[in-house]
Scaffold this active site. Structure first.
Site, PDB file in Angstrom:
ATOM      1  N   ASP A   1       1.016  -1.129  -0.052  1.00 15.46           N
ATOM      2  CA  ASP A   1       0.116   0.049  -0.181  1.00 15.46           C
ATOM      3  C   ASP A   1       0.921   1.183   0.151  1.00 15.46           C
ATOM      4  OD1 ASP A   1      -2.448   1.576   0.646  1.00 15.46           O
ATOM      5  OD2 ASP A   1      -1.424   1.738   2.604  1.00 15.46           O
TER       6      ASP A   1
ATOM      7  N   ASP B   1      -0.046   5.009   0.615  1.00 14.39           N
ATOM      8  CA  ASP B   1      -0.310   5.873   1.801  1.00 14.39           C
ATOM      9  C   ASP B   1      -0.476   5.459   3.213  1.00 14.39           C
ATOM     10  OD1 ASP B   1      -0.737   8.169  -0.166  1.00 14.39           O
ATOM     11  OD2 ASP B   1      -2.758   6.959  -0.636  1.00 14.39           O
TER      12      ASP B   1
ATOM     13  N   THR C   1      15.360   8.315  33.924  1.00 14.38           N
ATOM     14  CA  THR C   1      15.329   8.911  32.511  1.00 14.38           C
ATOM     15  C   THR C   1      15.144  10.495  32.523  1.00 14.38           C
ATOM     16  OG1 THR C   1      12.861   8.411  32.370  1.00 14.38           O
ATOM     17  CG2 THR C   1      14.267   6.898  31.591  1.00 14.38           C
TER      18      THR C   1
ATOM     19  N   GLU D   1      12.088   9.516  26.571  1.00 17.06           N
ATOM     20  CA  GLU D   1      12.788   9.154  27.971  1.00 17.06           C
ATOM     21  C   GLU D   1      14.224   8.628  27.883  1.00 17.06           C
ATOM     22  OE1 GLU D   1      10.672   7.363  30.988  1.00 17.06           O
ATOM     23  OE2 GLU D   1       8.624   7.883  29.961  1.00 17.06           O
TER      24      GLU D   1
ATOM     25  N   TYR E   1      17.579  18.347  36.567  1.00 16.47           N
ATOM     26  CA  TYR E   1      16.152  18.919  36.124  1.00 16.47           C
ATOM     27  C   TYR E   1      16.651  20.462  35.651  1.00 16.47           C
ATOM     28  CZ  TYR E   1      13.780  15.274  37.898  1.00 16.47           C
ATOM     29  OH  TYR E   1      13.118  13.890  38.256  1.00 16.47           O
TER      30      TYR E   1
ATOM     31  N   ARG F   1      14.811  -1.649  18.904  1.00 18.71           N
ATOM     32  CA  ARG F   1      13.609  -2.697  18.896  1.00 18.71           C
ATOM     33  C   ARG F   1      12.348  -1.672  19.159  1.00 18.71           C
ATOM     34  NH1 ARG F   1      11.557  -3.007  24.161  1.00 18.71           N
ATOM     35  NH2 ARG F   1      13.003  -2.314  25.688  1.00 18.71           N
TER      36      ARG F   1
HETATM   37  P1  ADP Z   1      11.110  11.674  36.106  1.00 17.39           P
HETATM   38  O1  ADP Z   1       9.725  10.955  36.256  1.00 17.39           O
HETATM   39  O2  ADP Z   1      10.989  13.105  36.527  1.00 17.39           O
HETATM   40  O3  ADP Z   1      12.067  11.772  34.887  1.00 17.39           O
HETATM   41  P2  ADP Z   1      13.144   9.672  37.063  1.00 17.39           P
HETATM   42  O4  ADP Z   1      13.001   8.809  38.344  1.00 17.39           O
HETATM   43  O5  ADP Z   1      13.234   9.292  35.497  1.00 17.39           O
HETATM   44  O6  ADP Z   1      12.082  10.921  37.297  1.00 17.39           O
HETATM   45  O7  ADP Z   1      14.674  10.567  37.208  1.00 17.39           O
HETATM   46  C1  ADP Z   1      14.810  11.398  36.094  1.00 17.39           C
HETATM   47  C2  ADP Z   1      16.052  12.303  36.741  1.00 17.39           C
HETATM   48  O8  ADP Z   1      17.060  11.758  37.417  1.00 17.39           O
HETATM   49  C3  ADP Z   1      16.370  13.089  35.467  1.00 17.39           C
HETATM   50  O9  ADP Z   1      15.595  14.134  35.296  1.00 17.39           O
HETATM   51  C4  ADP Z   1      17.798  13.581  35.841  1.00 17.39           C
HETATM   52  O10 ADP Z   1      17.712  14.862  36.505  1.00 17.39           O
HETATM   53  C5  ADP Z   1      18.069  12.422  36.925  1.00 17.39           C
HETATM   54  N1  ADP Z   1      19.201  11.778  36.504  1.00 17.39           N
HETATM   55  C6  ADP Z   1      20.144  10.966  37.234  1.00 17.39           C
HETATM   56  N2  ADP Z   1      20.997  10.279  36.921  1.00 17.39           N
HETATM   57  C7  ADP Z   1      20.380  10.242  35.468  1.00 17.39           C
HETATM   58  C8  ADP Z   1      20.906   9.096  34.531  1.00 17.39           C
HETATM   59  N3  ADP Z   1      21.812   8.590  34.278  1.00 17.39           N
HETATM   60  N4  ADP Z   1      20.114   9.510  33.333  1.00 17.39           N
HETATM   61  C9  ADP Z   1      19.187  10.342  33.181  1.00 17.39           C
HETATM   62  N5  ADP Z   1      18.681  11.134  34.405  1.00 17.39           N
HETATM   63  C10 ADP Z   1      19.489  10.958  35.423  1.00 17.39           C
HETATM   64  N1  RBF Z   2       8.601   0.833  28.648  1.00 23.38           N
HETATM   65  C1  RBF Z   2       7.608  -0.124  28.242  1.00 23.38           C
HETATM   66  O1  RBF Z   2       6.463  -0.089  28.634  1.00 23.38           O
HETATM   67  N2  RBF Z   2       8.010  -0.931  27.128  1.00 23.38           N
HETATM   68  C2  RBF Z   2       9.454  -0.910  26.846  1.00 23.38           C
HETATM   69  O2  RBF Z   2       9.821  -1.694  25.849  1.00 23.38           O
HETATM   70  C3  RBF Z   2      10.262   0.229  27.336  1.00 23.38           C
HETATM   71  N3  RBF Z   2      11.358   0.121  26.839  1.00 23.38           N
HETATM   72  C4  RBF Z   2      12.306   0.980  27.517  1.00 23.38           C
HETATM   73  C5  RBF Z   2      13.860   1.041  26.888  1.00 23.38           C
HETATM   74  C6  RBF Z   2      14.725   1.945  27.549  1.00 23.38           C
HETATM   75  C7  RBF Z   2      16.276   1.956  27.064  1.00 23.38           C
HETATM   76  C8  RBF Z   2      14.293   2.912  28.547  1.00 23.38           C
HETATM   77  C9  RBF Z   2      14.986   3.865  28.945  1.00 23.38           C
HETATM   78  C10 RBF Z   2      13.063   3.059  28.796  1.00 23.38           C
HETATM   79  C11 RBF Z   2      12.023   1.941  28.439  1.00 23.38           C
HETATM   80  N4  RBF Z   2      10.821   1.871  28.699  1.00 23.38           N
HETATM   81  C12 RBF Z   2       9.714   0.780  28.109  1.00 23.38           C
HETATM   82  C13 RBF Z   2      10.022   2.921  29.747  1.00 23.38           C
HETATM   83  C14 RBF Z   2      10.157   2.818  30.960  1.00 23.38           C
HETATM   84  O3  RBF Z   2       8.969   2.359  31.117  1.00 23.38           O
HETATM   85  C15 RBF Z   2      10.070   4.107  31.240  1.00 23.38           C
HETATM   86  O4  RBF Z   2      11.513   4.425  31.606  1.00 23.38           O
HETATM   87  C16 RBF Z   2       9.380   4.358  32.683  1.00 23.38           C
HETATM   88  O5  RBF Z   2       7.935   4.636  32.332  1.00 23.38           O
HETATM   89  C17 RBF Z   2      10.051   5.552  33.352  1.00 23.38           C
HETATM   90  O6  RBF Z   2       9.437   6.941  33.278  1.00 23.38           O
HETATM   91 MG    MG Z   3      12.137   9.893  33.721  1.00 21.88          MG
END
Ligand code: ADP
Ligand code: RBF
Ligand code: MG
Length: 386
Positions: free
Chosen positions: A15, A17, A258, A310, A322, A335
């Site tokens: 397909d 579109d 993240t 993330e 932050y 993946r």
């Molecule tokens: P949120 O839900 O607010 O993103 P997380 O539990 O994912 O909270 O934590 C993310 C925060 O942690 C980032 O915003 C950053 O300030 C801090 N942090 C510390 N180490 C790392 C890392 N290795 N990778 C990403 N964020 C990190």
């Molecule tokens: N969340 C999912 O539900 N499925 C996934 O396959 C998945 N893969 C991830 C891979 C990586 C490298 C990272 C950093 C996150 C992934 N997550 C996935 C998201 C994860 O659930 C998320 O970091 C949390 O929700 C924290 O906010």
């Molecule tokens: Mg996060």
């Protein structure tokens, strides 16, 4: 990992579109403008109602949905010239050119089968180098008595390829297209173009998230050979912004922090790139450049309402950052996002992603991007990297 063979096919019918071309992006833009003229606001959610339809059916759906004070023919006549002027702006979907080049390079016959009129198909593909020559046959909606979901278009395509329907693999994004392919007696891979709809495509033989995930060997076709150590190199793409608060469950629940970027202001980049797990380099202006693995999407395990970005920076930080400007160069794909039966299995998979990314980023192919000035320059406009 074992990849069970589904069934042998000898040709592929695609397909256009929503499967090979991101037509929906342009359709949305055009409709947005039109509806504004009628004092209505286009809401992307109706996209579901127009994918896979003939132009007139799609027009009818919009007229009905928005209660427009005009007939479907009138609306279509008004819309079509504007849409046709935009055909040159329709981009291939991720993985489309790669797939066509691959299959054609291995001599697999291909056909295009679309509900759009033949002329429109030909102009759309004329903007993409080499595409016309990939197809041994093209069938448009105006060349058959009924469009998809009728099987006619696909049967006609098989006939022009001189193949039995049972040896054809159909690749389709829409429900009417999947229905048509199955009714034609063909194998069908669905690549839904509307997010979070995969569960509806039960009649398809396989549902994949994007063309990047297609495994031709499952259908007896030659496998892709561009994966390197578990990674698929992509054209680098760039995204940046201040680190925002996410859902607060990254480090707390998973031990995987993240550094979320706001999806706001990145909507076109986000719609251009399929959800999934990617990797690359991350720059924090006052700290340095780090390896990075990230998920983009709805995190099926948590079923987020919004497509989120993330990135997990592969480095131990002693404090949060932050609000700091984060710059990402994404260089490869790992993946699709998937759901997991338990939090433990999600965490294990993310750690496996980390190991693959960490190792791959040392390959010259990927490590050269570590020095991209985008990662460290503090005043750099997005537009330089579109
Ligand atoms: P949120 O839900 O607010 O993103 P997380 O539990 O994912 O909270 O934590 C993310 C925060 O942690 C980032 O915003 C950053 O300030 C801090 N942090 C510390 N180490 C790392 C890392 N290795 N990778 C990403 N964020 C990190
Ligand atoms: N969340 C999912 O539900 N499925 C996934 O396959 C998945 N893969 C991830 C891979 C990586 C490298 C990272 C950093 C996150 C992934 N997550 C996935 C998201 C994860 O659930 C998320 O970091 C949390 O929700 C924290 O906010
Ligand atoms: Mg996060």
């Amino acid at each position: 990992m074992a990849k069970p063979l589904k069934k042998f096919v000898s040709c592929v019918i695609l397909d256009l579109d929503g499967t090979l071309l991101n037509t929906d992006g342009v359709v949305s833009e055009v409709l947005k403008g039109f509806l504004a003229k009628y004092g209505k606001q286009w809401d992307g959610r109706e996209a579901q109602r127009i994918v896979g339809k003939t132009p007139l059916e799609a027009a009818a759906a919009v007229v009905e949905e928005y209660g427009l004070p005009c007939g479907k023919e009138e609306f279509l006549a008004e819309l079509q010239p504007v849409f046709y002027a935009q055909l040159c702006n329709i981009k291939p979907l991720p993985g489309a050119s790669r797939l066509l080049k691959h299959l054609s390079g291995h001599g697999v016959p291909m056909a295009l089968a679309s509900n759009s009129p033949r002329g429109s198909i030909e102009s759309k593909i004329s903007y993409h180098q080499g595409w016309k020559d990939y197809f041994s046959a093209i069938v448009g909606g105006d060349e058959v008595t009924a469009g998809k979901p009728s099987p006619e278009i696909f049967l006609e395509a098989a006939k022009r390829l001189n193949r039995e329907p049972s040896s054809c693999l159909v690749i389709e994004d829409s429900m009417p297209g999947v229905t048509a392919g199955k009714a034609a007696g063909m194998e069908v891979v669905a690549v839904p173009s509307v997010p979070k709809q995969a569960h509806l495509y039960t009649s398809a033989d396989e549902v994949i998230n994007s063309l990047l995930d297609l495994q031709p060997e499952k259908w007896g076709l030659p496998p892709f050979q561009d994966w390197i150590e578990g990674t698929l190199p992509t054209e680098p793409w760039y995204i940046s912004g201040p680190v925002i608060k996410g859902f607060g469950r990254g480090s707390k629940v998973l031990g995987i922090p993240t550094a979320n970027l706001s999806p706001k202001g990145h909507s076109s980049l986000l719609s251009e790139h399929p959800s999934g797990v990617y990797f690359g380099w991350a720059g924090l202006s006052t700290r340095g450049v780090y390896k990075m693995v990230m998920s983009i999407g709805w995190n099926p395990y948590f079923n987020n309402a919004e497509k989120t970005i993330e990135p997990w920076l592969l480095h131990e930080f002693t404090e949060d950052f932050y609000g700091e400007e984060l710059r990402l160069v994404i260089v490869g794909y790992l993946r699709p996002e998937v759901n997991f039966p338990s939090l433990e299995s999600l965490i294990a998979k993310i750690h496996e992603d980390k190991r693959i990314a960490e190792r791959a980023l040392d390959l010259p192919l990927y490590s050269k991007h570590k020095d991209d000035p985008y990662l460290s320059s503090s005043f750099h406009s997005e537009s330089n990297h579109s």
